[in-house]
Design an enzyme around this catalytic site. Sequence first.
Site, PDB file in Angstrom:
ATOM      1  CG  ASP A  45      -1.762  -1.227   1.361  1.00  0.00           C
ATOM      2  OD1 ASP A  45      -2.084  -1.848   0.337  1.00  0.00           O
ATOM      3  OD2 ASP A  45      -2.102  -1.582   2.506  1.00  0.00           O
ATOM      4  CD  GLU A 201      -9.304  -2.051  -1.999  1.00  0.00           C
ATOM      5  OE1 GLU A 201      -9.819  -1.911  -0.874  1.00  0.00           O
ATOM      6  OE2 GLU A 201      -8.770  -3.115  -2.379  1.00  0.00           O
TER       7      GLU A 201
END
Length: 513
Positions: A45, A201
Amino acid sequence: MPKRYLPRLMFLMLLGSIRLTAQNIHSDNGDGTYTNPVISADFPDPDVIRVGDTYYMVTTTMFVFPGVTVLKSKDLVNWEYCSNAVPRFDFSKCYDLDSCNRYGHGQWATSMKYHNGKFYLLFITLNEGGFRCTAEKAEGHWTIARLPKGFYDPGLFFDDKGKAFVAQGYNKISITEVNDSLEPVGPDSLVYTGDIRKGLEGTHVYKIDGNYYLYCTYGGVDGIQVALRSKNIYGPYEEKVVIRDSTPGINYGIHQGALIQTQRGEWWTMLFVDRGPLGRFPSLQPVTWVDGWPMVGVDGKAVVTYKKPNVGKTYPIKDFPTSDEFSGKSPGMQWGWNHNPDSTKWSLTRRPGYLRLTTVGRAEGFMDARNTLTQRPFAKRDESVPTVATAKMELKGMKDGDIAGLAVLQDPYAYIGVRRRGNSKYLVMVNNGKLLDSVPVSQSTIYFRTQLSNISKKAAFEYSFDNKTFRSLGNELMMRFSLKIFTGNKFGLFNYATFAAGGYVDVDWFRVE
């Protein structure tokens, strides 16, 4: 020099070269190119920003503290540890492994920005909500504050008009106006609903040439990276797939990350790839603007070996630290405790040159034990070649019922160690909670070793009394990347009590070959 010494000298030089090559885990090829993954370890991430001539990256560490690790680089290729923004997380007893845990929870998908002389980190935890960290320097000191509202996969953005916004959401992406403290001052405004498949997302927000871009992913092992574009931050947005790479190998499903512009005007993106049991590895890709869209890679495919970014200078090659002789005032920055540590139960000063691990309370099992010291394994360039880690441990201070050793932590987990029962000690190998081997032992100094491969997905466990001859114990762990844990498999040094606390072990060193 006498000629009789030359063969020995040449052998030693060759041996040193072999050892150096084995230790190299960098992606810089030394010839102006680099090879992905840019970091061969679990740094998922990623968000990356540039401040002046320095790049900063923040990634997910979940339940490991010190955590919310910040890296820095001068060229986007050679990275090093900068700081851990959150030394410990005191917002629930579960982070102390006190009758509950935060495996698979904790901090994730942090957004990073630099605004008006201050660094900002914005992240969410599934249970405790949203948090803001701020610092004047990326090296810290960082201040943490709990927010009244959490934002799912937040993308923080400071507009050039003096306003701040957060993009957020899973499949339904919203924009929320916030103040400088990152507290909402407006409603959540739905601006886009994912239409390629469910799961849009990982949003990051940019304003480039008058357009607002939401840089998002349809997550998963076969991830898809997209850009949403609009003239207004509240939309309407149009969508473009910027990379969808299904080529088997180290770039399969590359997705989720950040856009970066170098000081020389080049555009790049740092995304990540699910690489199996060792976790999710960052991958650096070139970006070409085509009709106002940031297209990733070359000809629709992510690059493997490619020219390094032009940052105006050449910087030294760097390797992340892995081994530790425990001779400093604190463990190296590669280490993180499994959940919050009890700082009174570990020490580098009680016996200088050793890490002393004293048991903390009574644990039902390995996954409940506090003060397990962990670190990410780095995969070799040839991922079929195992990564080998060895720990030298002295066991004289163990008490009845104590278990100490070297682990590989995920779900499933396994470890090799020693268990004391009464006045006797036993070498044990435990695989996912099952005792598979137990051998009486009288020695008080033992070398524990594990060898693991990201390709075979296997981890083997061995022991030695002289650090020369190693013997296998138990069987191999078949490693997995389980969402119950949500971080890659980690090495772990541990000592826990099954009867009563107070026993200790001394770790002389931990070395990765």
